[in-house]
Scaffold this motif. Structure first.
Motif, PDB file in Angstrom:
ATOM      1  N   LEU A 139      -6.446   5.442   1.373  1.00 15.63           N
ATOM      2  CA  LEU A 139      -6.795   4.020   1.362  1.00 15.63           C
ATOM      3  C   LEU A 139      -5.581   3.134   1.111  1.00 15.63           C
ATOM      4  N   ILE A 140      -4.463   3.740   0.694  1.00 14.22           N
ATOM      5  CA  ILE A 140      -3.230   2.989   0.471  1.00 14.22           C
ATOM      6  C   ILE A 140      -2.085   3.695   1.179  1.00 14.22           C
ATOM      7  N   ASP A 141      -0.991   2.950   1.353  1.00 15.73           N
ATOM      8  CA  ASP A 141       0.237   3.523   1.890  1.00 15.73           C
ATOM      9  C   ASP A 141       1.068   3.992   0.704  1.00 15.73           C
ATOM     10  N   ALA A 142       0.992   5.279   0.397  1.00 13.14           N
ATOM     11  CA  ALA A 142       1.647   5.819  -0.797  1.00 13.14           C
ATOM     12  C   ALA A 142       3.159   5.699  -0.742  1.00 13.14           C
ATOM     13  N   ALA A 143       3.724   5.519   0.453  1.00 14.71           N
ATOM     14  CA  ALA A 143       5.177   5.378   0.566  1.00 14.71           C
ATOM     15  C   ALA A 143       5.658   4.097  -0.101  1.00 14.71           C
ATOM     16  N   GLY A 144       4.777   3.100  -0.212  1.00 13.78           N
ATOM     17  CA  GLY A 144       5.158   1.837  -0.837  1.00 13.78           C
ATOM     18  C   GLY A 144       4.684   1.698  -2.267  1.00 13.78           C
ATOM     19  N   ILE A 180       7.924   9.130  -6.116  1.00 16.60           N
ATOM     20  CA  ILE A 180       7.372   7.854  -6.578  1.00 16.60           C
ATOM     21  C   ILE A 180       8.437   7.060  -7.313  1.00 16.60           C
ATOM     22  N   THR A 181       8.221   5.756  -7.389  1.00 19.48           N
ATOM     23  CA  THR A 181       8.995   4.882  -8.264  1.00 19.48           C
ATOM     24  C   THR A 181       8.146   4.611  -9.495  1.00 19.48           C
ATOM     25  N   PHE A 182       8.646   5.028 -10.662  1.00 18.10           N
ATOM     26  CA  PHE A 182       7.846   4.999 -11.888  1.00 18.10           C
ATOM     27  C   PHE A 182       8.718   4.484 -13.023  1.00 18.10           C
ATOM     28  N   SER A 183       8.302   3.371 -13.638  1.00 18.17           N
ATOM     29  CA  SER A 183       9.052   2.777 -14.742  1.00 18.17           C
ATOM     30  C   SER A 183       8.219   2.760 -16.012  1.00 18.17           C
ATOM     31  N   SER A 234      -0.173  -0.281 -11.111  1.00 23.28           N
ATOM     32  CA  SER A 234       0.415   0.324  -9.918  1.00 23.28           C
ATOM     33  C   SER A 234       0.155  -0.578  -8.717  1.00 23.28           C
ATOM     34  N   TYR A 235       1.146  -0.660  -7.847  1.00 20.51           N
ATOM     35  CA  TYR A 235       1.085  -1.588  -6.730  1.00 20.51           C
ATOM     36  C   TYR A 235       1.358  -0.831  -5.431  1.00 20.51           C
ATOM     37  N   ALA A 236       0.528  -1.063  -4.411  1.00 18.84           N
ATOM     38  CA  ALA A 236       0.708  -0.359  -3.137  1.00 18.84           C
ATOM     39  C   ALA A 236       0.144  -1.181  -1.988  1.00 18.84           C
ATOM     40  N   PRO A 237       0.730  -1.063  -0.793  1.00 19.31           N
ATOM     41  CA  PRO A 237       0.134  -1.693   0.379  1.00 19.31           C
ATOM     42  C   PRO A 237      -1.174  -0.996   0.749  1.00 19.31           C
ATOM     43  N   THR A 260      -0.821 -10.706   0.462  1.00 14.97           N
ATOM     44  CA  THR A 260       0.238  -9.702   0.647  1.00 14.97           C
ATOM     45  C   THR A 260      -0.290  -8.389   1.225  1.00 14.97           C
ATOM     46  N   ASN A 261      -1.623  -8.274   1.276  1.00 11.44           N
ATOM     47  CA  ASN A 261      -2.272  -7.028   1.700  1.00 11.44           C
ATOM     48  C   ASN A 261      -1.884  -5.864   0.792  1.00 11.44           C
ATOM     49  N   ARG A 262      -1.685  -6.185  -0.471  1.00  7.05           N
ATOM     50  CA  ARG A 262      -1.375  -5.149  -1.459  1.00  7.05           C
ATOM     51  C   ARG A 262      -2.510  -5.073  -2.478  1.00  7.05           C
ATOM     52  N   VAL A 263      -2.650  -3.919  -3.101  1.00  4.84           N
ATOM     53  CA  VAL A 263      -3.664  -3.726  -4.138  1.00  4.84           C
ATOM     54  C   VAL A 263      -2.976  -3.379  -5.451  1.00  4.84           C
ATOM     55  N   THR A 264      -3.498  -3.945  -6.525  1.00  6.21           N
ATOM     56  CA  THR A 264      -3.020  -3.648  -7.873  1.00  6.21           C
ATOM     57  C   THR A 264      -4.071  -2.808  -8.578  1.00  6.21           C
ATOM     58  N   PHE A 265      -3.665  -1.630  -9.048  1.00  2.29           N
ATOM     59  CA  PHE A 265      -4.527  -0.756  -9.839  1.00  2.29           C
ATOM     60  C   PHE A 265      -4.095  -0.863 -11.298  1.00  2.29           C
ATOM     61  N   VAL A 266      -5.049  -0.999 -12.199  1.00  3.57           N
ATOM     62  CA  VAL A 266      -4.738  -1.079 -13.622  1.00  3.57           C
ATOM     63  C   VAL A 266      -5.577  -0.059 -14.372  1.00  3.57           C
ATOM     64  N   SER A 267      -4.932   0.688 -15.260  1.00  4.16           N
ATOM     65  CA  SER A 267      -5.659   1.630 -16.112  1.00  4.16           C
ATOM     66  C   SER A 267      -5.183   1.474 -17.544  1.00  4.16           C
TER      67      SER A 267
END
Length: 343
Positions: free
Chosen positions: A164-169, A226-229, A243-246, A300-307
Motif C-alpha cells: 500500500l506504500i512505496d517502501a523505497a521512500g 531504511i532511513t531510521f533516526s 513514519s512517512y512514505a509515499p 503530497t500523496n504521502r501517509v504518516t504512520f504514528v505508533s
C-alpha cells in the motif's frame, strides 16, 4: 509456573517482576545475579519492601534448569554465552537483549560483539507476538524484539505486506524516553544533559536498523534498507515512532484504514484509532498496548504512520510475558490486562 529472571535489577527486569507478581499462573520468581549474590532485593529497591525480600541467587545452571521459564534481561553479549547451555534442558528461554535477533555477521557488525553459537541462533524465533505466534509456541529460544522495532514493525507491516506504500521512500523518525538507555550511568542520560534537551543519536548506526529491515523481510517478504533516526526525549518512559512514505499508485486512505482494521481487529494489545485528536505516549504508559494511527496528506500523496508504546512494557517485559503466555497456551492477556497510567 516457576520463573527465573537474570538481570532483574535493570529496568526491564524490574518490569518483569512487577507484571509477573500479578500473573495468576506464576507461583515463584527467582532472581539471579552475577555480582550481588545474597543481596536482599528489597534493600536495593525499596518499592519492593515486603513484596520481594528474598536474596539474589548466584547464576547456577542446575537451578535455572529446574525452572519453567527463564527471562534474560541483560546487556548484549551476556545471554549469548549463557542460554545455549540451557537449550533443551527444560525451561522456556526468553531473551530481552539483542543477542538472538540477528544472524551472526549482522550481530557482529551492529553490536560489535561476538554472536551466539550458530546452533543456538538457528533454534531462536523472533518474538513479535502478533505476527509470529505459531513459531513462538514451540521455540527453544524467543528473541524478544527491541523497543523501537516493536513500535515500527507493528505500525508499518500491514502497509508493506499489502503493497500500500512505496517502501523505497520510507523514512522513520522515532523518539524515546531515557529509560531506554538502561540504568547504568551514561552521559547522554545524565539529568543535566537530558533535561530540557532533545538529542539525536546513533545516526544511521542504530543497532535496531537491521532488526527492522529483517522484520520486513520475515513478515512482509520485502526487505530493503531504511532511513531510521532515533531521538532522546527528557521523559522517563515511552516511544513515539512517526513514519512517512509515499502511497502506492491508486491507493486511498480508506484502503489503508480497512487494511489495518482487518489485520488488527482481533489483537487485544494493538489499538488502531482513526479519530483521536490527541495521540501521545501517556495513553499507553505502564501498559502492554501499542496504539496506532495513520494520516494521508492528499497534497503530497504521502501517509504518516504514528505508533506509541511504553518501551519497558510492550517494548520489553510485557511483550516477553505475552510470548510466555503463548508458549504455555494461556490467554495472551494473562497478567497484562492493566489500564495505562494516564497521569
Amino acid at each position: 509456573m516457576k520463573v527465573g529472571i537474570i538481570g532483574a535489577s535493570g529496568y526491564g527486569g524490574l518490569e518483569l517482576i512487577r507484571l509477573l507478581h500479578g500473573h495468576p499462573e506464576v507461583e515463584k520468581i527467582d532472581l539471579f545475579t552475577s555480582s550481588e549474590e545474597g543481596t536482599i532485593f528489597s534493600d536495593k529497591y525499596a518499592h519492593l519492601m515486603n513484596i520481594y525480600n528474598e536474596p539474589l541467587h548466584k547464576i547456577n545452571l542446575d537451578h535455572l534448569a529446574s525452572l519453567d521459564v527463564v527471562f534474560t534481561s541483560t546487556p548484549s553479549g551476556v545471554s549469548s554465552k549463557l542460554l545455549p547451555s540451557l537449550v533443551g534442558k527444560g525451561p522456556k528461554l526468553i531473551d530481552l537483549s539483542g543477542d538472538f535477533r540477528l544472524p551472526e555477521d549482522e550481530y557482529r557488525q551492529w553490536y560489535q560483539k561476538d554472536p551466539a553459537p550458530a546452533d543456538a541462533l538457528n533454534q531462536s524465533v523472533y518474538g513479535l507476538t502478533e505476527w509470529n505466534r505459531e513459531q513462538i509456541k514451540n521455540a527453544s529460544i524467543i528473541a524478544n524484539p527491541g523497543c523501537y522495532p516493536t513500535a515500527v514493525l507493528l505500525s508499518l507491516l500491514p502497509a508493506i505486506k499489502h503493497s500500500l506504500i512505496d517502501a523505497a521512500g520510507l523514512i522513520i523518525d522515532a523518539k524515546s524516553g531515557v529509560s531506554g538507555a538502561g540504568n547504568k550511568p551514561n552521559q547522554m542520560a545524565h539529568f543535566s544533559e537530558a533535561n530540557e534537551n532533545l538529542s539525536i543519536y546513533k545516526v544511521n548506526k542504530h543497532q535496531h536498523i537491521p532488526e527492522i529491515e529483517q522484520g520486513f523481510g520475515l513478515f512482509a517478504e520485502k526487505q530493503r534498507p531504511i532511513t531510521f533516526s532515533t531521538h532522546l526525549i527528557p521523559m522517563t518512559r515511552g516511544i513515539l515512532a512517526a513514519s512517512y512514505a509515499p502511497l502506492a499508485e491508486g491507493v486511498t486512505e480508506q484502503q489503508l484504514i480497512d487494511c489495518y482494521q482487518d489485520v488488527y481487529q482481533n489483537e487485544e494489545f494493538v489499538r488502531f484509532n482513526t479519530t483521536a485528536s490527541k495521540f501521545s505516549t501517556n495513553q499507553v504508559y505502564g501498559s502492554n498496548y501499542c496504539d496506532l494511527q495513520l494520516h494521508v496528506d492528499p497534497r503530497t500523496n504521502r501517509v504518516t504512520f504514528v505508533s506509541v508504546i511504553d518501551n519497558l512494557v510492550k517494548g520489553a517485559a510485557g511483550q516477553a510475558i505475552q510470548n510466555m503466555n503463548v508458549q504455555f497456551d494461556l490467554d495472551e492477556s494473562t497478567g497484562l490486562n492493566v489500564i495505562p497510567l494516564f497521569v
